[in-house]
Design a protein around this motif. Structure first.
Motif, PDB file in Angstrom:
ATOM      1  N   VAL A  34       0.874  -1.170   0.000  1.00  0.00           N
ATOM      2  CA  VAL A  34       0.000   0.000   0.000  1.00  0.00           C
ATOM      3  C   VAL A  34       0.913   1.222   0.000  1.00  0.00           C
ATOM      4  N   SER A  35       0.763   2.061  -1.027  1.00  0.00           N
ATOM      5  CA  SER A  35       1.608   3.252  -1.172  1.00  0.00           C
ATOM      6  C   SER A  35       0.915   4.473  -0.589  1.00  0.00           C
ATOM      7  N   PRO A  36       1.684   5.361   0.051  1.00  0.00           N
ATOM      8  CA  PRO A  36       1.094   6.625   0.508  1.00  0.00           C
ATOM      9  C   PRO A  36       0.695   7.491  -0.694  1.00  0.00           C
ATOM     10  N   PRO A  37      -0.202   8.457  -0.481  1.00  0.00           N
ATOM     11  CA  PRO A  37      -0.570   9.365  -1.577  1.00  0.00           C
ATOM     12  C   PRO A  37       0.646  10.125  -2.103  1.00  0.00           C
ATOM     13  N   ARG A  38       0.675  10.294  -3.425  1.00  0.00           N
ATOM     14  CA  ARG A  38       1.741  11.055  -4.101  1.00  0.00           C
ATOM     15  C   ARG A  38       3.135  10.553  -3.733  1.00  0.00           C
ATOM     16  N   GLN A  46      16.986  -4.459  -8.914  1.00  0.00           N
ATOM     17  CA  GLN A  46      16.861  -5.733  -8.215  1.00  0.00           C
ATOM     18  C   GLN A  46      17.524  -6.879  -8.974  1.00  0.00           C
ATOM     19  N   GLN A  47      17.907  -7.883  -8.221  1.00  0.00           N
ATOM     20  CA  GLN A  47      18.545  -9.080  -8.772  1.00  0.00           C
ATOM     21  C   GLN A  47      17.527 -10.124  -9.204  1.00  0.00           C
ATOM     22  N   GLU A  48      16.246  -9.855  -8.996  1.00  0.00           N
ATOM     23  CA  GLU A  48      15.201 -10.815  -9.331  1.00  0.00           C
ATOM     24  C   GLU A  48      14.155 -10.144 -10.212  1.00  0.00           C
ATOM     25  N   ASP A  49      13.441 -10.950 -10.985  1.00  0.00           N
ATOM     26  CA  ASP A  49      12.325 -10.434 -11.761  1.00  0.00           C
ATOM     27  C   ASP A  49      11.218 -10.032 -10.791  1.00  0.00           C
ATOM     28  N   GLU A  50      10.457  -9.003 -11.175  1.00  0.00           N
ATOM     29  CA  GLU A  50       9.331  -8.576 -10.343  1.00  0.00           C
ATOM     30  C   GLU A  50       8.117  -8.340 -11.243  1.00  0.00           C
ATOM     31  N   TRP A  51       7.028  -9.010 -10.918  1.00  0.00           N
ATOM     32  CA  TRP A  51       5.750  -8.795 -11.587  1.00  0.00           C
ATOM     33  C   TRP A  51       4.896  -7.989 -10.632  1.00  0.00           C
ATOM     34  N   VAL A  52       4.342  -6.866 -11.102  1.00  0.00           N
ATOM     35  CA  VAL A  52       3.477  -6.044 -10.264  1.00  0.00           C
ATOM     36  C   VAL A  52       2.114  -5.898 -10.926  1.00  0.00           C
ATOM     37  N   MET A  53       1.098  -5.756 -10.068  1.00  0.00           N
ATOM     38  CA  MET A  53      -0.266  -5.493 -10.531  1.00  0.00           C
ATOM     39  C   MET A  53      -0.880  -4.471  -9.592  1.00  0.00           C
ATOM     40  N   VAL A  54      -1.521  -3.469 -10.160  1.00  0.00           N
ATOM     41  CA  VAL A  54      -2.245  -2.487  -9.359  1.00  0.00           C
ATOM     42  C   VAL A  54      -3.645  -3.052  -9.098  1.00  0.00           C
ATOM     43  N   ILE A  68       5.639   5.035 -17.191  1.00  0.00           N
ATOM     44  CA  ILE A  68       4.569   4.078 -17.447  1.00  0.00           C
ATOM     45  C   ILE A  68       3.473   4.325 -16.424  1.00  0.00           C
ATOM     46  N   ARG A  69       2.262   4.548 -16.910  1.00  0.00           N
ATOM     47  CA  ARG A  69       1.101   4.775 -16.040  1.00  0.00           C
ATOM     48  C   ARG A  69       0.354   3.462 -15.889  1.00  0.00           C
ATOM     49  N   LEU A  70       0.066   3.080 -14.653  1.00  0.00           N
ATOM     50  CA  LEU A  70      -0.686   1.868 -14.362  1.00  0.00           C
ATOM     51  C   LEU A  70      -1.957   2.234 -13.613  1.00  0.00           C
ATOM     52  N   VAL A  71      -3.078   1.637 -14.006  1.00  0.00           N
ATOM     53  CA  VAL A  71      -4.346   1.816 -13.306  1.00  0.00           C
ATOM     54  C   VAL A  71      -4.816   0.457 -12.809  1.00  0.00           C
ATOM     55  N   ALA A  72      -5.843   0.462 -11.990  1.00  0.00           N
ATOM     56  CA  ALA A  72      -6.350  -0.785 -11.411  1.00  0.00           C
ATOM     57  C   ALA A  72      -6.554  -1.835 -12.501  1.00  0.00           C
ATOM     58  N   GLY A  73      -5.975  -3.004 -12.276  1.00  0.00           N
ATOM     59  CA  GLY A  73      -6.065  -4.105 -13.232  1.00  0.00           C
ATOM     60  C   GLY A  73      -4.846  -4.240 -14.122  1.00  0.00           C
ATOM     61  N   PRO A  94      -6.107   4.736  -2.206  1.00  0.00           N
ATOM     62  CA  PRO A  94      -4.657   4.574  -2.142  1.00  0.00           C
ATOM     63  C   PRO A  94      -4.205   3.485  -3.117  1.00  0.00           C
ATOM     64  N   CYS A  95      -3.068   3.701  -3.723  1.00  0.00           N
ATOM     65  CA  CYS A  95      -2.538   2.712  -4.665  1.00  0.00           C
ATOM     66  C   CYS A  95      -2.152   1.450  -3.886  1.00  0.00           C
ATOM     67  N   THR A  96      -2.770   0.350  -4.269  1.00  0.00           N
ATOM     68  CA  THR A  96      -2.530  -0.932  -3.623  1.00  0.00           C
ATOM     69  C   THR A  96      -2.084  -1.914  -4.696  1.00  0.00           C
ATOM     70  N   TRP A  97      -0.976  -2.584  -4.430  1.00  0.00           N
ATOM     71  CA  TRP A  97      -0.305  -3.439  -5.408  1.00  0.00           C
ATOM     72  C   TRP A  97      -0.230  -4.890  -4.945  1.00  0.00           C
ATOM     73  N   LEU A  98      -0.082  -5.778  -5.904  1.00  0.00           N
ATOM     74  CA  LEU A  98       0.483  -7.102  -5.676  1.00  0.00           C
ATOM     75  C   LEU A  98       1.845  -7.086  -6.341  1.00  0.00           C
ATOM     76  N   ALA A  99       2.843  -7.625  -5.659  1.00  0.00           N
ATOM     77  CA  ALA A  99       4.186  -7.717  -6.236  1.00  0.00           C
ATOM     78  C   ALA A  99       4.692  -9.139  -6.039  1.00  0.00           C
ATOM     79  N   LEU A 100       5.090  -9.759  -7.121  1.00  0.00           N
ATOM     80  CA  LEU A 100       5.633 -11.110  -7.084  1.00  0.00           C
ATOM     81  C   LEU A 100       7.105 -11.034  -7.479  1.00  0.00           C
TER      82      LEU A 100
END
Length: 113
Positions: A34-38, A46-54, A68-73, A94-100
């Motif tokens: 969960v990211s703070p506003p702004r 990073q040394q590893e691949d990272e997949w993110v989803m908003v 790169i602009r990301l919106v929900a989904g 608030p911007c909420t992510w999944l990060a793998l």
């Protein structure tokens, strides 16, 4: 097993992101962030691949100098060694992510079984 809804009971964050480890093994880690506003993060390399989803809200990333602009989904795979940075996040919601985070495949040593 109990279920968990990833968009309820979100922490109120100020200044720094709030990260919750959802699952992990020796090859991967799944996080809810969960990211703070702004929010603007430090640069990552990073040394590893990272997949993110908003999951909700919006965010802008700088990915190797490209905004790169990301919106929900939306989701994005960030290969290991790619410089990236969060440069802005939404206020409400608030911007909420999944990060793998995925360990990179080890090169074949050539040794047989």
């Amino acid at each position: 097993m109990p279920t968990r809804h990833l968009l309820t009971d979100l922490p109120h964050v100020i200044g720094e992101e709030q990260t919750d480890l959802l699952a992990a093994n020796r090859h991967a880690r799944l996080l809810r962030i969960v990211s703070p506003p702004r929010f603007r993060s430090e640069p990552f390399l990073q040394q590893e691949d990272e997949w993110v989803m908003v999951l909700q809200g919006e965010a802008t990333l700088d990915l190797a100098g490209q905004p790169i602009r990301l919106v929900a989904g939306d989701s994005l795979l960030i290969p290991a060694g790619t410089p990236h940075q969060v440069t802005d996040t939404s206020i409400d919601p608030p911007c909420t992510w999944l990060a793998l985070h995925l360990e990179r495949d080890m090169p074949d040593s050539g040794a047989g079984p």
